[in-house]
Motif scaffolding. Structure first.
Motif, mmCIF file in Angstrom:
data_model
loop_
_atom_site.group_PDB
_atom_site.id
_atom_site.type_symbol
_atom_site.label_atom_id
_atom_site.label_comp_id
_atom_site.label_asym_id
_atom_site.label_seq_id
_atom_site.Cartn_x
_atom_site.Cartn_y
_atom_site.Cartn_z
ATOM 1 N N ASP A 30 -6.097 7.597 -18.655
ATOM 2 C CA ASP A 30 -5.242 7.433 -17.483
ATOM 3 C C ASP A 30 -5.640 6.208 -16.663
ATOM 4 O O ASP A 30 -4.777 5.474 -16.155
ATOM 5 C CB ASP A 30 -5.302 8.684 -16.609
ATOM 6 C CG ASP A 30 -4.346 9.772 -17.080
ATOM 7 O OD1 ASP A 30 -3.684 9.568 -18.128
ATOM 8 O OD2 ASP A 30 -4.265 10.822 -16.423
ATOM 9 N N TYR A 32 -2.634 3.512 -16.304
ATOM 10 C CA TYR A 32 -2.015 3.437 -14.983
ATOM 11 C C TYR A 32 -2.831 2.633 -13.974
ATOM 12 O O TYR A 32 -2.332 2.364 -12.870
ATOM 13 C CB TYR A 32 -1.787 4.852 -14.439
ATOM 14 C CG TYR A 32 -1.031 5.728 -15.395
ATOM 15 C CD1 TYR A 32 0.273 5.423 -15.766
ATOM 16 C CD2 TYR A 32 -1.633 6.855 -15.968
ATOM 17 C CE1 TYR A 32 0.971 6.221 -16.670
ATOM 18 C CE2 TYR A 32 -0.944 7.658 -16.854
ATOM 19 C CZ TYR A 32 0.353 7.337 -17.208
ATOM 20 O OH TYR A 32 1.029 8.123 -18.109
ATOM 21 N N GLY A 33 -4.049 2.264 -14.330
ATOM 22 C CA GLY A 33 -4.922 1.574 -13.391
ATOM 23 C C GLY A 33 -5.411 0.238 -13.905
ATOM 24 O O GLY A 33 -4.733 -0.440 -14.680
ATOM 25 N N GLU A 65 -8.840 8.245 -9.743
ATOM 26 C CA GLU A 65 -7.830 8.001 -8.719
ATOM 27 C C GLU A 65 -8.024 6.643 -8.067
ATOM 28 O O GLU A 65 -7.046 5.945 -7.757
ATOM 29 C CB GLU A 65 -7.865 9.116 -7.681
ATOM 30 C CG GLU A 65 -7.488 10.475 -8.262
ATOM 31 C CD GLU A 65 -7.006 11.463 -7.217
ATOM 32 O OE1 GLU A 65 -7.007 11.111 -6.018
ATOM 33 O OE2 GLU A 65 -6.618 12.575 -7.608
ATOM 34 N N ILE A 106 -6.613 3.810 -10.079
ATOM 35 C CA ILE A 106 -5.152 3.821 -10.175
ATOM 36 C C ILE A 106 -4.489 3.541 -8.824
ATOM 37 O O ILE A 106 -3.584 2.699 -8.729
ATOM 38 C CB ILE A 106 -4.655 5.176 -10.719
ATOM 39 C CG1 ILE A 106 -5.192 5.422 -12.128
ATOM 40 C CG2 ILE A 106 -3.121 5.232 -10.718
ATOM 41 C CD1 ILE A 106 -4.941 6.827 -12.657
ATOM 42 N N TYR A 107 -4.933 4.226 -7.773
ATOM 43 C CA TYR A 107 -4.167 4.271 -6.530
ATOM 44 C C TYR A 107 -4.741 3.447 -5.383
ATOM 45 O O TYR A 107 -4.030 3.209 -4.392
ATOM 46 C CB TYR A 107 -4.044 5.722 -6.055
ATOM 47 C CG TYR A 107 -3.346 6.621 -7.035
ATOM 48 C CD1 TYR A 107 -1.998 6.457 -7.332
ATOM 49 C CD2 TYR A 107 -4.048 7.645 -7.681
ATOM 50 C CE1 TYR A 107 -1.359 7.280 -8.243
ATOM 51 C CE2 TYR A 107 -3.413 8.480 -8.590
ATOM 52 C CZ TYR A 107 -2.073 8.294 -8.868
ATOM 53 O OH TYR A 107 -1.438 9.109 -9.769
ATOM 54 N N SER A 108 -5.982 3.020 -5.449
ATOM 55 C CA SER A 108 -6.615 2.385 -4.291
ATOM 56 C C SER A 108 -6.003 1.020 -3.980
ATOM 57 O O SER A 108 -5.435 0.349 -4.855
ATOM 58 C CB SER A 108 -8.118 2.220 -4.530
ATOM 59 O OG SER A 108 -8.353 1.259 -5.548
ATOM 60 N N SER A 109 -6.153 0.592 -2.742
ATOM 61 C CA SER A 109 -5.697 -0.752 -2.369
ATOM 62 C C SER A 109 -6.486 -1.815 -3.122
ATOM 63 O O SER A 109 -5.955 -2.881 -3.444
ATOM 64 C CB SER A 109 -5.837 -0.953 -0.857
ATOM 65 O OG SER A 109 -7.190 -0.796 -0.442
ATOM 66 N N GLN A 141 -4.805 -2.266 -6.424
ATOM 67 C CA GLN A 141 -3.558 -3.022 -6.266
ATOM 68 C C GLN A 141 -3.842 -4.500 -6.028
ATOM 69 O O GLN A 141 -3.116 -5.370 -6.536
ATOM 70 C CB GLN A 141 -2.732 -2.431 -5.117
ATOM 71 C CG GLN A 141 -2.408 -0.948 -5.261
ATOM 72 C CD GLN A 141 -1.923 -0.556 -6.646
ATOM 73 O OE1 GLN A 141 -1.008 -1.176 -7.199
ATOM 74 N NE2 GLN A 141 -2.528 0.477 -7.228
#
Length: 254
Positions: free
Chosen positions: A23, A27-28, A229, A232-235, A238
């Motif tokens: 994952d 996704y990351g 997480e 995948i999701y952290s600023s 990004q």
């Protein structure tokens, strides 16, 4: 432009570890992992890798967890299992030929599974201890593979310019257990600036979902799922994805 490898150790440890790594890759920002040839999740990891040709997979040479692949390596064992990490954290003696044969068998098992490894590193960094360094150098030369550069004799093998060992702290919410003294935000901003340099980097992490194998077998548990997480999701993730001065690569690209 910085060329950056985000590598998650322990692929093949268990299904939970494998799925967390996959994952974080799909996704990351994860680009790479290293595979444990002697662990119960090996075949599952090989199957998942077959569906993801772009994932870089090296060999996570193991001498401290589970059982050896070979039977005639008595100096590497306590009972039927590998010596624990504590064995290598003091003055130790192992037969270098036995270690070479065992680690060679682990590498060959990965090749036989249809995976061409991108590089070598080791579980608990045992390739960095004493004469174990000579063994990993010999194997790197045999297979023409780069090695994680966190050891004294790294000049004798191919390696990245910089290895970042402290990224695991982003998953550890307990300040007392972190290896860095600064805040996570300060650490990440400094790391982001560093990764923009015109060099090659490896950032080590340990992404996983939790299963019984990890809960019962590892001393490093809950930060692993936090790292999935975060990747995948952290600023931070990004920013890494959108930063034109950072290129995400694998060891195959160095």
């Amino acid at each position: 432009m910085g060329k950056v490898i985000f590598n998650s150790d322990d692929f093949g440890y268990s299904h939970g570890v494998n799925y967390g790594i996959i994952d974080a890759y799909q996704y990351g920002i994860l680009t790479s992992t290293t595979l444990m040839a002697n662990m119960p999740g090996f075949e599952h990891a090989v199957k998942l890798k077959g569906e993801l040709p772009g994932l870089g997979v090296g060999v996570h040479l193991n001498a401290t967890c589970g059982k050896p692949l070979l039977s005639n390596v008595d100096t590497l064992k306590t009972g039927n299992n590998f010596h624990p990490l504590s064995f290598y954290q003091q003055s130790f003696i192992v037969d270098n030929d036995q270690l070479y044969q065992e680690w060679d068998a682990q590498i060959q098992k990965v090749y036989r599974a249809g995976i061409v490894p991108t590089h070598l590193d080791s579980h608990h960094h045992t390739h960095t201890f004493g004469m174990n360094q000579e063994v990993v150098i010999a194997l790197a030369n045999k297979y023409d593979l780069p090695v994680r550069c966190n050891f004294e004799k790294k000049s004798q093998v191919r390696h990245v310019d910089y290895f970042e060992p402290y990224f695991d702290d982003v998953g550890d919410f307990d300040q007392n257990k972190r290896q860095i003294s600064e805040s996570i935000d300060v650490y990440l901003e400094r790391l982001l600036q560093q990764l923009r340099d015109d060099k090659t980097f490896e950032v080590m992490c340990h992404t996983a979902y939790l299963d019984q194998a990890i809960l019962k077998g590892s001393s490093f548990v809950y930060p692993r799922i936090n790292q999935v997480e975060f990747m995948i999701y952290s600023s931070f993730a990004q920013q890494i994805k959108s930063d034109c001065s950072i290129e995400l690569i694998t060891y195959k690209d160095i």
